[in-house]
Enzyme design. Structure first.
Site, PDB file in Angstrom:
ATOM      1  CE  LYS A  37      -4.009   2.164   0.428  1.00  0.00           C
ATOM      2  NZ  LYS A  37      -5.159   2.010  -0.482  1.00  0.00           N
ATOM      3  CB  ALA A 112      -4.786   6.199  -2.921  1.00  0.00           C
ATOM      4  CB  SER A 172     -19.556  -3.997  -3.512  1.00  0.00           C
ATOM      5  OG  SER A 172     -20.563  -4.227  -2.565  1.00  0.00           O
ATOM      6  CD  GLU A 202     -25.092  -5.858  -1.093  1.00  0.00           C
ATOM      7  OE1 GLU A 202     -24.882  -4.666  -1.348  1.00  0.00           O
ATOM      8  OE2 GLU A 202     -26.228  -6.347  -0.985  1.00  0.00           O
TER       9      GLU A 202
END
Length: 239
Positions: A37, A112, A172, A202
């Site tokens: 990340k 991001a 989702s 989801e």
């Protein structure tokens, strides 16, 4: 495919859960996995970030690395500037991913927000880091109305930068998908030019880690170490 960059068509659409599912499926397939990340925003110094969430869901076998953390939930460049902290260059992101790839079969680099969110003062983005490694980019997209446009724009941005779009995963998938969601299953590959490689239900991030790991492979196509079939999924949700 030792390094894969994971980007979204926007924010809060399931990138971390998709990253966790890929990591869990790869570990189950016998691969060593690291998640990188580059910039964690909107999380305090002592709070777990997205990389830690991947480890929680996918298991302690996953190596996690975070390069920078900024307190406000903003684009990394803006968040760094407001906090008076250094920004991240694409070279630093690429080098961190390369180093992880020396000891791992698969390195997942989670961006991001969207592909062209700025990471530094020069306007560099996740795409610039991916270019340095000639690494493919997986696009995480929502299922609902509007996703055809945002996903196609992201795919066009990848092609304009001579980057390989690995495919699209729906971040989702609703329990009761409306007509737009069901139509998008068929239309996303044609609109974006990228194959559909999965659909994560989801609420999957709220599963127990054990249930998450047991289910993850069923949400992803074989190219992502899963068993999911786009044809079977579309047949289950006809428009």
């Amino acid at each position: 495919m030792p390094v894969v960059f994971i980007s979204g068509t926007g924010t809060e659409i399931g990138k971390t859960v998709v990253t966790s599912a890929i990591a869990a499926s790869a570990v189950a397939a016998g691969r060593s996995v690291a998640v990188l990340k580059p910039a964690q925003t909107g999380v305090g110094p002592a709070e777990p970030g997205d990389a830690a969430e991947v480890v929680r869901l996918a298991g302690q076998a996953v190596t996690a690395l975070e390069l920078a953390r900024y307190p406000e939930p903003l684009a990394p460049d803006t968040a760094a500037r407001r906090a008076g902290l250094p920004t991240l260059s694409p070279a630093r992101i690429a080098e961190a991913a390369r180093q992880l790839s020396l000891d791992h079969d698969l390195v997942l680099v989670e961006g991001a927000g969207g592909l062209l969110v700025r990471f530094d003062e020069a306007g560099h983005t996740l795409a610039d880091a991916a270019r340095l490694l000639a690494a493919p980019v997986l696009v995480v997209a929502p299922a609902a109305l509007g996703t055809l446009n945002s996903t196609t724009l992201t795919a066009e941005a990848l092609r304009a930068r001579e980057l390989t779009g690995l495919g699209v995963v729906i971040g989702s998938w609703p329990a009761a998908p409306d007509l737009a969601c069901r139509c998008n299953l068929a239309d996303l590959p044609g609109s974006s030019g990228l194959p559909l490689l999965g659909a994560v239900p989801e609420g999957s991030g709220a599963l127990s880690p054990e249930a998450f790991r047991a289910s993850a492979a069923g949400w992803l196509a074989p190219r992502l170490h899963g068993t999911w079939s786009p044809e079977a999924f579309r047949a289950a949700w006809p428009a």
